[in-house]
Design an enzyme around this catalytic site. Sequence first.
Site, PDB file in Angstrom:
ATOM      1  CD  GLU A   1     -64.434 -66.060  -5.699  1.00  0.00           C
ATOM      2  OE1 GLU A   1     -63.475 -65.262  -5.725  1.00  0.00           O
ATOM      3  OE2 GLU A   1     -64.954 -66.533  -6.722  1.00  0.00           O
TER       4      GLU A   1
ATOM      5  CE  LYS B   1     -59.705 -57.654  -1.450  1.00  0.00           C
ATOM      6  NZ  LYS B   1     -58.272 -57.531  -1.221  1.00  0.00           N
TER       7      LYS B   1
ATOM      8  CG  ASP C   1     -53.371 -59.864   2.787  1.00  0.00           C
ATOM      9  OD1 ASP C   1     -53.177 -59.187   1.762  1.00  0.00           O
ATOM     10  OD2 ASP C   1     -53.104 -59.471   3.925  1.00  0.00           O
TER      11      ASP C   1
ATOM     12  CE  LYS D   1     -59.429 -54.928   2.497  1.00  0.00           C
ATOM     13  NZ  LYS D   1     -58.809 -53.790   1.846  1.00  0.00           N
TER      14      LYS D   1
ATOM     15  CB  CYS E   1     -46.016 -23.345   4.277  1.00  0.00           C
ATOM     16  SG  CYS E   1     -45.056 -24.669   3.522  1.00  0.00           S
TER      17      CYS E   1
ATOM     18  CB  CYS F   1     -42.055 -22.072   1.463  1.00  0.00           C
ATOM     19  SG  CYS F   1     -43.839 -21.822   1.425  1.00  0.00           S
TER      20      CYS F   1
ATOM     21  CB  CYS G   1     -43.987 -23.986  -1.399  1.00  0.00           C
ATOM     22  SG  CYS G   1     -43.848 -25.229  -0.103  1.00  0.00           S
TER      23      CYS G   1
HETATM   24  S1  IVH Z   1     -61.536 -60.764  -7.942  1.00  0.00           S
HETATM   25  C1  IVH Z   1     -62.443 -58.733 -11.450  1.00  0.00           C
HETATM   26  N1  IVH Z   1     -61.403 -62.498  -5.992  1.00  0.00           N
HETATM   27  O1  IVH Z   1     -57.977 -58.546  -4.205  1.00  0.00           O
HETATM   28  C2  IVH Z   1     -62.105 -58.787 -10.057  1.00  0.00           C
HETATM   29  N2  IVH Z   1     -59.776 -60.761  -6.036  1.00  0.00           N
HETATM   30  O2  IVH Z   1     -58.728 -55.755  -4.069  1.00  0.00           O
HETATM   31  C3  IVH Z   1     -60.697 -59.083  -9.782  1.00  0.00           C
HETATM   32  N3  IVH Z   1     -58.119 -60.897  -4.252  1.00  0.00           N
HETATM   33  O3  IVH Z   1     -56.288 -57.556  -7.110  1.00  0.00           O
HETATM   34  C4  IVH Z   1     -60.404 -59.535  -8.449  1.00  0.00           C
HETATM   35  N4  IVH Z   1     -58.910 -62.713  -3.292  1.00  0.00           N
HETATM   36  O4  IVH Z   1     -55.351 -59.543  -5.786  1.00  0.00           O
HETATM   37  C5  IVH Z   1     -60.861 -61.402  -6.532  1.00  0.00           C
HETATM   38  N5  IVH Z   1     -61.397 -64.126  -4.355  1.00  0.00           N
HETATM   39  C6  IVH Z   1     -60.855 -63.052  -4.899  1.00  0.00           C
HETATM   40  C7  IVH Z   1     -59.712 -62.433  -4.350  1.00  0.00           C
HETATM   41  C8  IVH Z   1     -59.209 -61.280  -4.951  1.00  0.00           C
HETATM   42  C9  IVH Z   1     -57.965 -61.788  -3.260  1.00  0.00           C
HETATM   43  C10 IVH Z   1     -57.268 -59.723  -4.475  1.00  0.00           C
HETATM   44  C11 IVH Z   1     -56.745 -59.566  -5.877  1.00  0.00           C
HETATM   45  C12 IVH Z   1     -57.235 -58.233  -6.349  1.00  0.00           C
HETATM   46  C13 IVH Z   1     -57.506 -57.539  -5.053  1.00  0.00           C
HETATM   47  C14 IVH Z   1     -58.540 -56.469  -5.243  1.00  0.00           C
END
Ligand code: IVH
Length: 716
Positions: free
Chosen positions: A123, A125, A127, A323, A417, A420, A441
């Site tokens: 899926e 990810k 943002d 990522k 440091c 201090c 410190c």
């Molecule tokens: S699964 C049990 N799927 O990424 C797993 N997270 O780095 C829970 N996120 O907190 C997350 N797209 O906010 C999942 N397709 C996706 C996602 C996703 C974005 C975010 C989510 C999570 C964060 C983790």
Amino acid sequence: MTGVDRLTREQAAAELARLAAEIARHDRLYHHDDRPEISDGDYDALGRRNHAIETRFPDLLRADSPSHRVGAAPSEAFDKVTHGRPMLSLGNAFEGDEIREFVVRVRRFLGLGDDLTVDLVAEPKIDGLSASLRYESGQFIQGATRGDGRVGEDITLNLRTLRDIPLRLSGDELPDLLEVRGEVYMAKGDFETLNAQRLADGEPPFANPRNAAAGSLRLLDSKITASRNLHFFAYAWGEVTPPPSGSHWDMLERFERWGFIINPLTRRCADVDQALAFYDELAAARAELPYDIDGVVYKVDALDWQDRLGMVARAPRWAIAHKFPAEQARTRILAIEIQVGRTGALTPVARLQPVTVGGVVVSNATLHNEDEIRRKDVRVGDTVVVQRAGDVIPQVVEVVLDKRPGGSVEYVFPRQCPVCGSTAEREDGEAVWRCTGGLLCEAQAVERLRHFVSRDAFDIEGLGEKQIEEFWRAGLIKEAADIFSLEAHRAAILESSGWRETSVNNLFQAIEARRHVSLERFIHALGIRHVGETTARLLAGFYGTWEKFLEGARAAQDREGDAYVALKEVDGIGPKMVETLVDFFTDAEAIAMVTALAEVAPPEDFEAPRGETPLADKTIVFTGSMEAMTRAEAKARAKSLGAKVAGSISKKTDYLVAGGGAGSKAAKARDLGVTTLDEAEWLAMIAGAGDGRPLDRVLPGPCPFGTAAAPTGPSW
Ligand code: IVH
């Protein structure tokens, strides 16, 4: 159509029900299927009629009324919501090989033969920011932010304004209870429009769509949220009754039927090569997508495997985030400054000519340590490439050598440091220079206190970094224990600017409310090097009470004694942690500090999160190989049932589970009179404990799930 003023109550109720369904259907046709059946004018007319009927019969307002989409009156603050199951984070990877290793680990954990393939769902990810939506009998009843993963904030009113979020589930086979998780995001186009408007109104623009979405969701006035056009993709779930079976993919299909939007790019992959090909495709398409994504999430498709894999720390073993490479920009280093952390670590920070990287203005970047500066030969005045990936601190990647000004000199790392003046030391095998000033410190003392009150530690409302610094400077708080006698300084605090009677009272109340935190929070709050949340929890679970912990950690100074051996045996506690822990408790000052603290704010004893299971608090050792599960799975299972897993047999061992080919451990167990279980006995013991799923997935437990950056790379 009957005029609204002539409707009977029954007619009005029936029409509101019909309008809710009809408007929801048009919402879906318009937003989801992209094929509207009626004109905007006709759609608005439906909404107006709905509103007019509700105005005449306010008590008939339905939970799924379309008028919730326009927002409600501002409220004072958000309530807290405990998630039915914790909201997890994800382990991160950047390279394809790490994903291959992930699949290898999954296979190994499950003990899969070569004939079985691991289907993955890939899926995008998204943002944005995650949210959890709770449905009871098909009605949307509550929506919450992630918060610390266990407890979030109630943002129901705001989430109700999102058209992608069904107020009532459609379709059949609806679960009695459903917590849907997904991402709230703002489309790039809407972000541009919003920022243009803000600039025109003299308001500061948002740095990126993610911040804009976050800012729009955490508004006390949901009417403004309603105007921001936020969206939602569903991709996970928490508590569900009855629990889902089959595959993740099936569940996403169910989500669709129930009225949620699944990211259309989601793909089922038969192997890791397909998954990685998807990643490449998505990376190429990224810039053209109407919303920001920062990688791909791969999830093991089979839900029974997900259940067996369970989780580690606060991330599932069955999913990983891949990522995209970080975004980069060039800028100049104006100065290199040294920051002193709570453990005395001296961290060099580059002060930069401010530059926008991936939509965010960056003016500082970490240089990590002396070796890194030397390796990259970073000098003041250099032009450098900086990068940021997600939420992590911006980093200096490399120096652009052909832009180096004449006469520049190599950077010399200080031996003292800067705060201090104490000498700095660098231990063998360590990359970090540390200030030897200890609590004398100022920087260390303040950093320690800051850590102490932070969210994953004592979490005292109203006592943040700013206040800690203020009280430290005023001499009112010098060490943690002082926080709990702050009330004695009421007059002095009231004299200083910014504090009023009510705010001071609130502060004292908040401090009182946190006087007795859980043992794991307490241990974490001490700020011992290498002892993060997870380790603190392991230690709390192992020792059970503060007294035993203190006694055990102090006694462990004797490297020959039982206490040291026992500490080393705690599964999950590495040798480095053992050493720093033992060191911490040889320091008289540190002991004085923690003893004073435990006197005024004694922590609660550790509570096993799972009630009675046959393995609760038992120490168990595994040896040999089993048929039904791998050693890793067996260990995880034992831990999730409250057992301590040790590496070798001692008098303290309760059970040895001996699989095939068990050797010397079985003999030692016999000598020491330790009960030995064969595989069948072990399986019988865990059968019926919980409902077959590892309990760490069933019960949230008191574990504080922090919001710190997700664990980088799985550690299992
Ligand atoms: S699964 C049990 N799927 O990424 C797993 N997270 O780095 C829970 N996120 O907190 C997350 N797209 O906010 C999942 N397709 C996706 C996602 C996703 C974005 C975010 C989510 C999570 C964060 C983790």
